[in-house]
Design a protein around this motif. Structure first.
Motif, PDB file in Angstrom:
ATOM      1  N   ARG A   1     -27.940  30.555  58.133  1.00  0.00           N
ATOM      2  CA  ARG A   1     -28.608  31.857  58.098  1.00  0.00           C
ATOM      3  C   ARG A   1     -30.061  31.721  57.641  1.00  0.00           C
ATOM      4  N   VAL A   2     -30.669  30.582  57.940  1.00  0.00           N
ATOM      5  CA  VAL A   2     -31.999  30.271  57.417  1.00  0.00           C
ATOM      6  C   VAL A   2     -33.059  31.268  57.892  1.00  0.00           C
ATOM      7  N   ASP A   3     -32.788  32.020  58.943  1.00  0.00           N
ATOM      8  CA  ASP A   3     -33.741  33.034  59.391  1.00  0.00           C
ATOM      9  C   ASP A   3     -33.869  34.181  58.396  1.00  0.00           C
ATOM     10  N   VAL A   4     -32.832  34.411  57.585  1.00  0.00           N
ATOM     11  CA  VAL A   4     -32.871  35.503  56.612  1.00  0.00           C
ATOM     12  C   VAL A   4     -32.694  35.006  55.181  1.00  0.00           C
ATOM     13  N   VAL A   5     -31.890  33.974  54.975  1.00  0.00           N
ATOM     14  CA  VAL A   5     -31.677  33.413  53.637  1.00  0.00           C
ATOM     15  C   VAL A   5     -32.745  32.350  53.401  1.00  0.00           C
ATOM     16  N   LYS A   6     -33.672  32.650  52.534  1.00  0.00           N
ATOM     17  CA  LYS A   6     -34.849  31.800  52.325  1.00  0.00           C
ATOM     18  C   LYS A   6     -34.707  30.836  51.162  1.00  0.00           C
ATOM     19  N   GLY A   7     -33.680  31.013  50.338  1.00  0.00           N
ATOM     20  CA  GLY A   7     -33.516  30.108  49.209  1.00  0.00           C
ATOM     21  C   GLY A   7     -32.190  30.303  48.522  1.00  0.00           C
ATOM     22  N   ILE A   8     -31.865  29.341  47.697  1.00  0.00           N
ATOM     23  CA  ILE A   8     -30.664  29.427  46.871  1.00  0.00           C
ATOM     24  C   ILE A   8     -31.033  28.922  45.479  1.00  0.00           C
ATOM     25  N   HIS A   9     -30.750  29.722  44.480  1.00  0.00           N
ATOM     26  CA  HIS A   9     -31.041  29.375  43.091  1.00  0.00           C
ATOM     27  C   HIS A   9     -29.710  29.314  42.360  1.00  0.00           C
ATOM     28  N   PHE A  10     -29.329  28.132  41.929  1.00  0.00           N
ATOM     29  CA  PHE A  10     -28.053  27.972  41.238  1.00  0.00           C
ATOM     30  C   PHE A  10     -28.197  28.404  39.787  1.00  0.00           C
ATOM     31  N   GLN A  11     -27.345  29.326  39.374  1.00  0.00           N
ATOM     32  CA  GLN A  11     -27.344  29.876  38.031  1.00  0.00           C
ATOM     33  C   GLN A  11     -26.144  29.319  37.286  1.00  0.00           C
ATOM     34  N   PRO A  12     -26.343  28.451  36.282  1.00  0.00           N
ATOM     35  CA  PRO A  12     -25.185  27.968  35.527  1.00  0.00           C
ATOM     36  C   PRO A  12     -24.604  29.103  34.685  1.00  0.00           C
ATOM     37  N   VAL A  13     -23.309  29.073  34.528  1.00  0.00           N
ATOM     38  CA  VAL A  13     -22.654  30.109  33.757  1.00  0.00           C
ATOM     39  C   VAL A  13     -23.119  30.037  32.307  1.00  0.00           C
ATOM     40  N   SER A  14     -23.203  31.184  31.660  1.00  0.00           N
ATOM     41  CA  SER A  14     -23.545  31.259  30.239  1.00  0.00           C
ATOM     42  C   SER A  14     -22.480  32.074  29.530  1.00  0.00           C
ATOM     43  N   PHE A  15     -22.064  31.589  28.393  1.00  0.00           N
ATOM     44  CA  PHE A  15     -21.078  32.316  27.584  1.00  0.00           C
ATOM     45  C   PHE A  15     -21.742  32.741  26.288  1.00  0.00           C
ATOM     46  N   PHE A  16     -21.616  33.997  25.977  1.00  0.00           N
ATOM     47  CA  PHE A  16     -22.186  34.535  24.736  1.00  0.00           C
ATOM     48  C   PHE A  16     -21.079  35.215  23.972  1.00  0.00           C
ATOM     49  N   GLY A  17     -21.182  35.218  22.690  1.00  0.00           N
ATOM     50  CA  GLY A  17     -20.132  35.902  21.937  1.00  0.00           C
ATOM     51  C   GLY A  17     -20.446  36.002  20.487  1.00  0.00           C
TER      52      GLY A  17
END
Length: 68
Positions: A52-68
């Motif tokens: 889908r490179v015509d519309v999806v221009k990038g991918i940014h991987f977000q690592p999970v974060s746990f807060f508590g």
């Protein structure tokens, strides 16, 4: 999406990307990466972008974060 968000959202997100394509809006995918949930799917995510490179221009991987 089921494991992280409690909802089967993949089809909804694909439809949103298609709507953005029709509107001429670029998309960046930002998946939350979690060990033992979707870490092994990174290659599939890249393939999804390339298909889908015509519309999806990038991918940014977000690592999970746990807060508590």
């Amino acid at each position: 999406y089921q494991a992280l968000r409690g909802e089967p959202l993949f089809q909804t997100k694909k439809k949103a990307i298609e709507n953005c394509r029709r509107a001429g809006l670029p998309v960046t995918i930002v998946p939350t990466i979690v060990k033992n949930v979707n870490l092994n799917n990174i290659g599939s995510m890249i393939d999804f972008l390339l298909e889908r490179v015509d519309v999806v221009k990038g991918i940014h991987f977000q690592p999970v974060s746990f807060f508590g």
